[in-house]
Every structure is written in C-alpha cells, then in structure tokens.
Scaffold this motif. Structure first.
Motif, short mmCIF file in Angstrom:
data_model
loop_
_atom_site.label_atom_id
_atom_site.label_comp_id
_atom_site.label_asym_id
_atom_site.label_seq_id
_atom_site.Cartn_x
_atom_site.Cartn_y
_atom_site.Cartn_z
N VAL A 192 -2.49 6.80 9.04
CA VAL A 192 -1.12 7.03 8.58
C VAL A 192 -0.64 8.41 9.03
O VAL A 192 0.45 8.56 9.59
CB VAL A 192 -1.01 6.88 7.05
CG1 VAL A 192 0.39 7.25 6.57
CG2 VAL A 192 -1.36 5.46 6.63
N LEU A 212 0.52 -0.83 6.88
CA LEU A 212 1.25 0.17 7.66
C LEU A 212 2.11 -0.57 8.66
O LEU A 212 1.61 -1.42 9.41
CB LEU A 212 0.25 1.09 8.39
CG LEU A 212 0.82 2.03 9.44
CD1 LEU A 212 1.68 3.10 8.78
CD2 LEU A 212 -0.31 2.68 10.22
N VAL A 218 4.72 2.69 4.90
CA VAL A 218 3.51 2.21 4.25
C VAL A 218 3.93 1.57 2.94
O VAL A 218 4.59 2.19 2.12
CB VAL A 218 2.52 3.36 3.99
CG1 VAL A 218 1.27 2.85 3.31
CG2 VAL A 218 2.17 4.06 5.28
#
Length: 66
Positions: A34, A60, A55
């Motif tokens: 991320v 994601l 997210v």
C-alpha cells in the motif's frame, strides 16, 4: 496483469502499464504494498500519469484516471 519480480510487485511498471480507465485489484495487500503504491503514484503524477489508490477492507484497488 501486475508486473511481479521475486514475489514483489514492481509498482512503477504496474502503474505505467495501466490504460486510462483500467482498474486493477489486489487481495490482502501488505502494508508495504500500500505504501509503495502510493509513493509511486505520487512520483508518476509529476510525469502526467494520474492514478487513484484506494484500500477498502482487505482489497487494494489501483485505477488510472489520466
């Protein structure tokens, strides 16, 4: 398809490889994935490649918007 090198995602190649309007999802990303995706998104914005990183739960989503 995400560009994967040694079980890690090459975020620069992945974000550059997306077509405008195309979306890619990753299930259960690591925190490092991320953070790295957001870092590369910011770096590529200076080159005119605009992406949206989101997210939600354990998914994601990367979408190229320009």
């Amino acid at each position: 398809m995400a560009a994967i090198i040694e079980k890690r995602i090459n975020w620069k190649a992945t974000l550059l490889g997306l077509v405008v309007g195309e979306e890619m999802t990753f299930n259960k990303p690591s925190i490092q994935d991320v953070q790295t995706s957001r870092t590369w998104s910011s770096r590529l914005k200076k080159e005119g490649v605009y992406t949206k990183i989101s997210v939600r739960g354990s998914v994601l989503t990367v979408k190229r918007i320009a």
